[in-house]
Design a protein around this motif. Structure first.
Motif, PDB file in Angstrom:
ATOM      1  N   LYS A   1       0.846  -1.184   0.000  1.00  0.00           N
ATOM      2  CA  LYS A   1       0.000   0.000   0.000  1.00  0.00           C
ATOM      3  C   LYS A   1       0.885   1.239   0.000  1.00  0.00           C
ATOM      4  CE  LYS A   1      -3.625  -2.343   2.487  1.00  0.00           C
ATOM      5  NZ  LYS A   1      -3.570  -3.198   3.606  1.00  0.00           N
ATOM      6  N   PRO A   2       0.516   2.260  -0.786  1.00  0.00           N
ATOM      7  CA  PRO A   2       1.291   3.498  -0.763  1.00  0.00           C
ATOM      8  C   PRO A   2       1.465   3.989   0.681  1.00  0.00           C
ATOM      9  CG  PRO A   2      -0.278   3.559  -2.556  1.00  0.00           C
ATOM     10  CD  PRO A   2      -0.592   2.313  -1.743  1.00  0.00           C
ATOM     11  N   GLY A   3       2.663   4.456   0.970  1.00  0.00           N
ATOM     12  CA  GLY A   3       2.974   4.926   2.326  1.00  0.00           C
ATOM     13  C   GLY A   3       3.713   3.902   3.163  1.00  0.00           C
ATOM     14  N   MET A   4       3.687   2.643   2.730  1.00  0.00           N
ATOM     15  CA  MET A   4       4.416   1.602   3.471  1.00  0.00           C
ATOM     16  C   MET A   4       5.914   1.814   3.303  1.00  0.00           C
ATOM     17  SD  MET A   4       2.348  -1.896   2.506  1.00  0.00           S
ATOM     18  CE  MET A   4       3.252  -2.950   3.629  1.00  0.00           C
ATOM     19  N   LYS A   5       6.653   1.535   4.367  1.00  0.00           N
ATOM     20  CA  LYS A   5       8.109   1.568   4.303  1.00  0.00           C
ATOM     21  C   LYS A   5       8.576   0.137   4.056  1.00  0.00           C
ATOM     22  CE  LYS A   5       9.493   5.528   6.919  1.00  0.00           C
ATOM     23  NZ  LYS A   5      10.434   5.971   7.935  1.00  0.00           N
TER      24      LYS A   5
ATOM     25  N   GLU B   1      20.704   3.989   4.838  1.00  0.00           N
ATOM     26  CA  GLU B   1      21.419   5.258   4.963  1.00  0.00           C
ATOM     27  C   GLU B   1      20.666   6.356   4.192  1.00  0.00           C
ATOM     28  OE1 GLU B   1      25.918   6.418   3.837  1.00  0.00           O
ATOM     29  OE2 GLU B   1      24.703   5.647   2.185  1.00  0.00           O
ATOM     30  N   GLY B   2      20.440   7.485   4.866  1.00  0.00           N
ATOM     31  CA  GLY B   2      19.804   8.616   4.210  1.00  0.00           C
ATOM     32  C   GLY B   2      18.289   8.634   4.292  1.00  0.00           C
ATOM     33  N   LEU B   3      17.699   7.572   4.828  1.00  0.00           N
ATOM     34  CA  LEU B   3      16.244   7.512   4.971  1.00  0.00           C
ATOM     35  C   LEU B   3      15.889   7.274   6.434  1.00  0.00           C
ATOM     36  CD1 LEU B   3      15.274   5.342   1.863  1.00  0.00           C
ATOM     37  CD2 LEU B   3      15.113   7.822   2.103  1.00  0.00           C
ATOM     38  N   PRO B   4      14.852   7.928   6.936  1.00  0.00           N
ATOM     39  CA  PRO B   4      14.487   7.750   8.342  1.00  0.00           C
ATOM     40  C   PRO B   4      13.741   6.435   8.590  1.00  0.00           C
ATOM     41  CG  PRO B   4      12.963   9.266   7.290  1.00  0.00           C
ATOM     42  CD  PRO B   4      14.022   8.934   6.269  1.00  0.00           C
ATOM     43  N   GLY B   5      13.879   5.912   9.783  1.00  0.00           N
ATOM     44  CA  GLY B   5      13.122   4.737  10.196  1.00  0.00           C
ATOM     45  C   GLY B   5      13.650   3.425   9.641  1.00  0.00           C
ATOM     46  N   GLU B   6      12.816   2.407   9.800  1.00  0.00           N
ATOM     47  CA  GLU B   6      13.150   1.059   9.327  1.00  0.00           C
ATOM     48  C   GLU B   6      12.213   0.663   8.196  1.00  0.00           C
ATOM     49  OE1 GLU B   6      14.980  -1.350  13.080  1.00  0.00           O
ATOM     50  OE2 GLU B   6      12.814  -1.365  12.884  1.00  0.00           O
TER      51      GLU B   6
END
Length: 132
Positions: free
Chosen positions: A57-61, A83-88
């Motif tokens: 779904k759009p918005g999923m990491k 690296e360079g992106l927040p969260g997991e």
């Protein structure tokens, strides 16, 4: 007094060594990265379905991984820091067999964001797969 200093020195050395070794549970490596979206042209006739059967779904990491990374610990639902992106990010998809040492970052339906990401080398960190 000498015994106390010796014990203190040994304890300090063990503490330092354990700090260096203590990170054995994680793997940090450089991989190629691209981005993809849920458009039929970039995926399959089921653009919102991951290779393990997960609904995307759009918005999923989440990410897709090249199959050579799976035995290293990047199997289904593995948690990854990029690296360079927040969260997991969670591994929810697999890439075609032709790719190696590569991740593909899910961008939902945002083609512009995927194109802006382009292709770049990133450092990823994830938990080492436990041997059974």
């Amino acid at each position: 007094m000498i015994k106390f200093r010796t014990l203190l020195l040994i304890a300090t050395a063990l503490f330092i060594v354990s700090g260096c070794i203590g990170d054995e549970k994680t793997i940090t490596m450089k991989v190629a990265s691209t981005a993809y979206t849920s458009h039929v042209a970039q995926t399959s006739k089921h653009p919102f379905l991951g290779a393990w059967g997960d609904d995307l779904k759009p918005g999923m990491k989440c990410i897709a991984v090249s199959r050579d990374l799976i035995p290293k610990g990047l199997g289904h639902n593995a948690k990854v820091k990029i690296e360079g992106l927040p969260g997991e990010y969670l591994v929810k998809d697999k890439m075609n067999k032709r790719w190696t040492n590569k991740i593909d970052i899910y961008m939902g339906l945002d083609t512009k964001a995927a194109k802006e990401w382009g292709k770049r080398e990133v450092t990823i960190t994830f938990e080492k797969k436990e041997k059974k």
